[in-house]
Write a protein that holds these residues in place. Structure first.
Motif, PDB file in Angstrom:
ATOM      1  N   TYR A  55      31.983 109.971  37.089  1.00 30.38           N
ATOM      2  CA  TYR A  55      32.913 109.649  36.009  1.00 30.38           C
ATOM      3  C   TYR A  55      33.156 110.932  35.213  1.00 30.38           C
ATOM      4  N   ASN A  56      34.386 111.412  35.228  1.00 33.42           N
ATOM      5  CA  ASN A  56      34.713 112.634  34.488  1.00 33.42           C
ATOM      6  C   ASN A  56      33.745 113.768  34.833  1.00 33.42           C
ATOM      7  N   PHE A  57      33.493 113.922  36.128  1.00 32.18           N
ATOM      8  CA  PHE A  57      32.715 115.005  36.729  1.00 32.18           C
ATOM      9  C   PHE A  57      31.200 114.829  36.603  1.00 32.18           C
ATOM     10  N   SER A  58      30.729 113.783  35.909  1.00 33.95           N
ATOM     11  CA  SER A  58      29.293 113.606  35.731  1.00 33.95           C
ATOM     12  C   SER A  58      28.907 112.156  36.001  1.00 33.95           C
ATOM     13  N   ILE A  59      27.704 111.775  35.577  1.00 33.23           N
ATOM     14  CA  ILE A  59      27.217 110.424  35.823  1.00 33.23           C
ATOM     15  C   ILE A  59      27.756 109.459  34.775  1.00 33.23           C
ATOM     16  N   SER A  60      27.591 108.174  35.030  1.00 36.03           N
ATOM     17  CA  SER A  60      28.048 107.159  34.095  1.00 36.03           C
ATOM     18  C   SER A  60      27.154 107.129  32.861  1.00 36.03           C
ATOM     19  N   ALA A  61      27.704 106.628  31.754  1.00 33.15           N
ATOM     20  CA  ALA A  61      26.904 106.461  30.538  1.00 33.15           C
ATOM     21  C   ALA A  61      25.744 105.513  30.784  1.00 33.15           C
ATOM     22  N   GLN A  62      25.961 104.506  31.619  1.00 30.80           N
ATOM     23  CA  GLN A  62      24.918 103.521  31.903  1.00 30.80           C
ATOM     24  C   GLN A  62      23.685 104.190  32.527  1.00 30.80           C
ATOM     25  N   LEU A  63      23.921 105.103  33.466  1.00 30.88           N
ATOM     26  CA  LEU A  63      22.808 105.807  34.099  1.00 30.88           C
ATOM     27  C   LEU A  63      22.168 106.792  33.126  1.00 30.88           C
TER      28      LEU A  63
ATOM     29  N   VAL B 231      10.288 104.470  46.668  1.00 31.61           N
ATOM     30  CA  VAL B 231      11.602 105.060  46.917  1.00 31.61           C
ATOM     31  C   VAL B 231      12.549 104.600  45.826  1.00 31.61           C
ATOM     32  N   ILE B 232      13.244 105.533  45.218  1.00 34.77           N
ATOM     33  CA  ILE B 232      14.194 105.227  44.158  1.00 34.77           C
ATOM     34  C   ILE B 232      15.597 105.497  44.688  1.00 34.77           C
ATOM     35  N   VAL B 233      16.407 104.462  44.781  1.00 36.56           N
ATOM     36  CA  VAL B 233      17.792 104.599  45.229  1.00 36.56           C
ATOM     37  C   VAL B 233      18.694 104.518  44.002  1.00 36.56           C
ATOM     38  N   ILE B 234      19.463 105.555  43.770  1.00 36.47           N
ATOM     39  CA  ILE B 234      20.306 105.633  42.576  1.00 36.47           C
ATOM     40  C   ILE B 234      21.765 105.698  42.990  1.00 36.47           C
ATOM     41  N   THR B 235      22.574 104.782  42.477  1.00 36.93           N
ATOM     42  CA  THR B 235      24.012 104.937  42.671  1.00 36.93           C
ATOM     43  C   THR B 235      24.543 105.762  41.504  1.00 36.93           C
ATOM     44  N   ALA B 236      25.330 106.770  41.834  1.00 45.01           N
ATOM     45  CA  ALA B 236      25.813 107.690  40.803  1.00 45.01           C
ATOM     46  C   ALA B 236      27.291 108.002  41.024  1.00 45.01           C
ATOM     47  N   PRO B 237      28.167 107.045  40.733  1.00 40.47           N
ATOM     48  CA  PRO B 237      29.591 107.347  40.824  1.00 40.47           C
ATOM     49  C   PRO B 237      29.950 108.447  39.838  1.00 40.47           C
TER      50      PRO B 237
ATOM     51  N   THR C 157      26.394 108.795  45.807  1.00 35.06           N
ATOM     52  CA  THR C 157      27.397 109.175  44.833  1.00 35.06           C
ATOM     53  C   THR C 157      28.795 109.086  45.435  1.00 35.06           C
ATOM     54  N   SER C 158      29.667 108.380  44.736  1.00 39.43           N
ATOM     55  CA  SER C 158      31.065 108.269  45.154  1.00 39.43           C
ATOM     56  C   SER C 158      31.920 109.012  44.151  1.00 39.43           C
ATOM     57  N   ARG C 159      33.036 109.538  44.637  1.00 44.70           N
ATOM     58  CA  ARG C 159      33.956 110.267  43.762  1.00 44.70           C
ATOM     59  C   ARG C 159      35.368 110.176  44.307  1.00 44.70           C
ATOM     60  N   GLY C 160      36.332 110.058  43.386  1.00 44.18           N
ATOM     61  CA  GLY C 160      37.716 109.886  43.810  1.00 44.18           C
ATOM     62  C   GLY C 160      38.295 111.105  44.486  1.00 44.18           C
TER      63      GLY C 160
ATOM     64  N   SER D 240      24.725 101.715  38.868  1.00 39.62           N
ATOM     65  CA  SER D 240      25.209 102.228  37.580  1.00 39.62           C
ATOM     66  C   SER D 240      26.726 102.221  37.454  1.00 39.62           C
ATOM     67  N   SER D 241      27.402 101.559  38.380  1.00 44.02           N
ATOM     68  CA  SER D 241      28.861 101.508  38.315  1.00 44.02           C
ATOM     69  C   SER D 241      29.335 100.376  37.414  1.00 44.02           C
ATOM     70  N   ILE D 242      30.402 100.623  36.668  1.00 43.65           N
ATOM     71  CA  ILE D 242      30.996  99.594  35.804  1.00 43.65           C
ATOM     72  C   ILE D 242      32.060  98.787  36.541  1.00 43.65           C
ATOM     73  N   LEU D 243      32.300  99.097  37.825  1.00 44.30           N
ATOM     74  CA  LEU D 243      33.426  98.500  38.548  1.00 44.30           C
ATOM     75  C   LEU D 243      33.053  97.299  39.412  1.00 44.30           C
ATOM     76  N   ASP D 244      31.789  96.914  39.412  1.00 46.49           N
ATOM     77  CA  ASP D 244      31.341  95.710  40.113  1.00 46.49           C
ATOM     78  C   ASP D 244      31.812  95.719  41.578  1.00 46.49           C
ATOM     79  N   SER D 245      32.555  94.713  41.993  1.00 49.05           N
ATOM     80  CA  SER D 245      32.960  94.612  43.395  1.00 49.05           C
ATOM     81  C   SER D 245      34.005  95.652  43.795  1.00 49.05           C
ATOM     82  N   TYR D 246      34.621  96.314  42.825  1.00 54.66           N
ATOM     83  CA  TYR D 246      35.597  97.370  43.126  1.00 54.66           C
ATOM     84  C   TYR D 246      34.917  98.726  43.307  1.00 54.66           C
ATOM     85  N   SER D 247      33.620  98.775  43.118  1.00 53.81           N
ATOM     86  CA  SER D 247      32.892 100.033  43.112  1.00 53.81           C
ATOM     87  C   SER D 247      32.588 100.553  44.510  1.00 53.81           C
ATOM     88  N   HIS D 248      32.907 101.808  44.748  1.00 48.80           N
ATOM     89  CA  HIS D 248      32.580 102.428  46.031  1.00 48.80           C
ATOM     90  C   HIS D 248      31.077 102.680  46.146  1.00 48.80           C
ATOM     91  N   SER D 249      30.430 103.046  45.046  1.00 51.73           N
ATOM     92  CA  SER D 249      28.986 103.281  45.113  1.00 51.73           C
ATOM     93  C   SER D 249      28.231 101.973  45.329  1.00 51.73           C
TER      94      SER D 249
END
Length: 207
Positions: free
Chosen positions: A97-105, A89-95, A139-142, A9-18
């Motif tokens: 964004y502004n303290f919550s999940i991405s709009a995509q998720l 098994v459901i694996v969810i990436t949840a970076p 889940t990744s967070r800055g 669910s990250s918008i950062l593609d290869s730059y994404s930590h999640s």
């Protein structure tokens, strides 16, 4: 054989930590469980549309009055729910964004939360309809937010997954990814140890 559904669910593609976290998990899972089937759905590259009034109405009772757009939205929801039910098994990436999940998720969640499909209403309240499933949330967070009021990711996803019947949920965090390369690297190493432990010990009932 287990079936694993990976939701990116990250918008950062290869730059994404999640994405870095889940790529590690997929590689090592495949190395340790060669018979398992892994399906990847990237919600950033193949986004689910935002929920609107017309779409919400389309999720209700069957009707011949749906527009072409409503039928397409309903079909997508049915597809996502069928896919979800087919995996163990459901694996969810949840970076964060502004303290919550991405709009995509969030859009994905809005399309799978359907009465009679993933939950039902009873006299005792809502009951989840998904059984014998396990969720792993990466889940990744800055910054550093674990167990703090600023972390809205963990309580929201815990609540929602329980709402649709998934109560076996494990969270793995890579925190402080914006606090310097060394801090981020150590955080990823710790997350990888936790992923290794799950991969080595996972035990899920398969229908």
């Amino acid at each position: 054989m287990k079936k694993i559904l990976v939701l990116k669910s990250s918008i950062l593609d290869s730059y994404s930590h999640s994405n870095k976290m889940v790529d590690y998990l997929i590689e090592h899972w495949q190395n340790n469980h060669k018979d398992d089937l892994i399906t990847v759905r990237d919600l950033a590259k193949d986004p689910v549309p935002a929920l609107d009034q017309a779409t919400l109405f389309a999720f209700g009772e069957e009707t011949a009055m749906l527009s072409e757009e409503q039928n397409a939205a309903r079909a997508l929801s049915d597809e996502l729910i069928t896919e979800l039910k087919a995996h163990d098994v459901i694996v969810i990436t949840a970076p964060m964004y502004n303290f919550s999940i991405s709009a995509q998720l969030k859009h994905y969640i809005d399309f799978i939360a359907r009465a009679g499909k993933t939950f039902k209403y009873t006299e005792a309240g809502a009951v989840g309809l998904l059984e014998n499933k396990q969720a792993i949330v990466l889940t990744s967070r800055g910054g550093v937010h674990k167990d703090q009021p600023s972390d809205l990711v963990v309580p929201f996803l815990t609540q929602f997954l329980a709402f649709i019947g998934i109560n076996d949920v494990q969270f793995i965090m890579a925190e402080g990814t914006a606090l310097g390369e060394e801090y981020a690297q150590q955080s990823h190493l710790q997350a990888q140890k936790e992923m290794d432990a799950i991969i080595n010990t996972i035990n899920i009932s398969v229908k």
